[in-house]
Design a protein around this motif. Sequence first.
Motif, PDB file in Angstrom:
ATOM      1  N   THR A 168      28.968  46.399 -54.199  1.00  0.00           N
ATOM      2  CA  THR A 168      30.286  45.927 -53.737  1.00  0.00           C
ATOM      3  C   THR A 168      30.323  45.872 -52.151  1.00  0.00           C
ATOM      4  OG1 THR A 168      31.654  46.609 -55.766  1.00  0.00           O
ATOM      5  CG2 THR A 168      32.890  46.067 -53.623  1.00  0.00           C
ATOM      6  N   ASN A 169      30.063  47.139 -51.475  1.00  0.00           N
ATOM      7  CA  ASN A 169      30.031  47.141 -50.048  1.00  0.00           C
ATOM      8  C   ASN A 169      28.882  46.790 -49.169  1.00  0.00           C
ATOM      9  OD1 ASN A 169      32.810  48.433 -50.156  1.00  0.00           O
ATOM     10  ND2 ASN A 169      31.685  50.419 -50.679  1.00  0.00           N
ATOM     11  N   ALA A 170      27.775  46.113 -49.676  1.00  0.00           N
ATOM     12  CA  ALA A 170      27.069  45.636 -49.201  1.00  0.00           C
ATOM     13  C   ALA A 170      27.408  44.095 -49.146  1.00  0.00           C
ATOM     14  CB  ALA A 170      25.568  45.728 -49.962  1.00  0.00           C
ATOM     15  N   ILE A 171      26.611  43.456 -48.179  1.00  0.00           N
ATOM     16  CA  ILE A 171      26.786  41.743 -47.892  1.00  0.00           C
ATOM     17  C   ILE A 171      25.409  41.497 -48.787  1.00  0.00           C
ATOM     18  CG2 ILE A 171      26.953  40.024 -46.391  1.00  0.00           C
ATOM     19  CD1 ILE A 171      27.599  42.046 -44.114  1.00  0.00           C
ATOM     20  N   SER A 172      25.981  40.631 -49.983  1.00  0.00           N
ATOM     21  CA  SER A 172      25.160  40.144 -50.944  1.00  0.00           C
ATOM     22  C   SER A 172      24.822  38.580 -50.526  1.00  0.00           C
ATOM     23  CB  SER A 172      25.452  40.281 -52.320  1.00  0.00           C
ATOM     24  OG  SER A 172      24.706  39.593 -53.246  1.00  0.00           O
ATOM     25  N   VAL A 173      23.625  38.132 -50.309  1.00  0.00           N
ATOM     26  CA  VAL A 173      23.135  37.070 -49.931  1.00  0.00           C
ATOM     27  C   VAL A 173      22.413  36.312 -50.991  1.00  0.00           C
ATOM     28  CG1 VAL A 173      22.264  35.579 -47.835  1.00  0.00           C
ATOM     29  CG2 VAL A 173      23.129  37.712 -47.343  1.00  0.00           C
ATOM     30  N   ILE A 188      25.849  48.291 -41.326  1.00  0.00           N
ATOM     31  CA  ILE A 188      25.949  47.138 -42.030  1.00  0.00           C
ATOM     32  C   ILE A 188      25.079  46.967 -42.675  1.00  0.00           C
ATOM     33  CG2 ILE A 188      26.272  44.540 -41.912  1.00  0.00           C
ATOM     34  CD1 ILE A 188      27.436  45.112 -38.863  1.00  0.00           C
ATOM     35  N   VAL A 189      24.987  47.012 -43.988  1.00  0.00           N
ATOM     36  CA  VAL A 189      23.787  46.662 -45.403  1.00  0.00           C
ATOM     37  C   VAL A 189      23.824  45.346 -45.952  1.00  0.00           C
ATOM     38  CG1 VAL A 189      22.997  47.776 -47.157  1.00  0.00           C
ATOM     39  CG2 VAL A 189      23.946  49.214 -45.587  1.00  0.00           C
ATOM     40  N   VAL A 190      22.914  44.748 -45.576  1.00  0.00           N
ATOM     41  CA  VAL A 190      22.620  43.494 -45.956  1.00  0.00           C
ATOM     42  C   VAL A 190      21.526  43.146 -47.353  1.00  0.00           C
ATOM     43  CG1 VAL A 190      22.345  40.812 -45.719  1.00  0.00           C
ATOM     44  CG2 VAL A 190      23.249  42.346 -44.080  1.00  0.00           C
ATOM     45  N   THR A 191      22.188  42.659 -48.432  1.00  0.00           N
ATOM     46  CA  THR A 191      21.193  42.648 -49.629  1.00  0.00           C
ATOM     47  C   THR A 191      20.773  41.377 -49.966  1.00  0.00           C
ATOM     48  OG1 THR A 191      23.057  43.029 -51.208  1.00  0.00           O
ATOM     49  CG2 THR A 191      21.815  45.059 -50.407  1.00  0.00           C
ATOM     50  N   ALA A 192      19.712  41.146 -50.694  1.00  0.00           N
ATOM     51  CA  ALA A 192      19.581  39.923 -51.349  1.00  0.00           C
ATOM     52  C   ALA A 192      19.802  39.992 -52.771  1.00  0.00           C
ATOM     53  CB  ALA A 192      17.844  39.825 -51.312  1.00  0.00           C
TER      54      ALA A 192
END
Length: 531
Positions: free
Chosen positions: A73-78, A51-55
Amino acid sequence: FRTDTILQAIDDAVKDGMDVINMSLGAPGVTLTEDEIITVAINRAVEAGVIVVTAAGNAGPDPVTVGDTGAVTNAISVGSSDNDRVPASPQLVIPATSTTFTASAASNSAGAPQIRGSLRDAGLACGPVTGLEGRIALIQRGDCTFETKFQNAAGAGALAVVVYNNQAEPARITMEVGAARLQGLLVSQGDGESVKQRLAAEPELEFLMLFSDFAPIDPDVVSDFSGRGPTLNLEIKPDLVAVGGAVITADSGTETNRPETSGYVLSAGTSLSAPAVAGAAAVLKAARPGLRVSQYRSLLINSATRFPVNREDFQVQQTGAGMLNLPGALTTNTTISPVSISFGEYRGQSISRQFTISNLGRSAESYTLTLLTADTLRPRISGSTLTVESGDSASLTLQLDIPNPAAGQYQGIIEIAGSSGSLSRVPYWAGVRSSTPSRISVAGQPFTANTGGTAQILFRVLDSGAFYLLEPAAEITAVSGGGAVVSVNQLGAQYPGLYLARVRLGPEPGVNVFRIHAAGAEREVRIRGER
């Protein structure tokens, strides 16, 4: 950061069997995301089961300011939402007359002891100042960082700092002062000008700075700095928001060279909201092992608590599906693919997007779908109710078919209520292009540069639908400071809609102001020249 270093770190994390990668880093989103090697690395990490989370980045509040890693697209952008509490009503007081000015505290000043003394006007304090020994420095906001102002005041022997705003509206911000040791308050522009008038008449007038603990505020606010979509691919980013404003973090004092530290400091940024979601992802995977990354991603994003759709400032390109809701992600058995729906550029044609609802539960789930939007342009859902058996999926379509739509952005939320009590939300967005510039969005600029030297400004001209415009061509002029414009160029298809302006600063230290304009859109960029 160096790209090769980050690529190696991603490789190492995958090889070491990490479940979650947090990337509180990024560069301005100046190229299409799929063209970047770091996008390939993130996607391959996801394919490997991480699971990749990005700022989303801190370049807001303009549209099209999500950073490069935040746009994958496939990262969780926060993105970042404000905390539900801030330092409670700090005040600047004139004891002789019981006059009180409401303030907000600097990042190092929550709960600090009161400070008493007379004020001295120090202007902008972006360079060396004098005459502040044993005084409280009164400083105007602008042209350099708060930390620079505080450090310059400290160098002049000031007791503390009072900053007054440089815009009429009060800003809900915490002054980030980094390594500065002086305490400080921020007051409004009007209050600051009133204080200056009092000082002109009574230079030795005594003031009292009162600090305090925390008080609750409305948390349904996207932080001003939080990067906004759409991405250059016209996707919805960030995917969701978490608290990134006024966050209390540990402060050992080692890196900031502050031996006399309280142990804590107020910080802000999507670099703080992203780790909150990364931590939630770790909790979710530990509690519910064996799911695919796409399922964890949907559980976290689509269970988010929605912002009020009827708010005038509501935009899914700021909030994604809403605010992080870990209890919801832990308990819902519904996943959605894709997690958000973008129609991209809408020209009034009939266009549809399919989305799939999956049931991870052990029994059948009945769903009711509701469209939430404040817009007159309303898409249609192909069904308002459906039942999905355990372990099965069902697809629906969202269709737009409205001729001659007005230019602008149109968005809303599809709310999916399950019979088990689950509640999932899917944001949608469409943009309608116009030929009229609406705003100038600055993608990158230095805040300081050498006197007489050159600097670069990256910017785009946007219309009301957040599309970049190449016509009418943008121009830039030098307004003050003795600087000059060297060149202005559009950078071509590799850098969609991006302008590069090269400017030369004036020969003397001070602020250089350059004005970018395209038809009715205008933006000033300020760069301070330093020797």
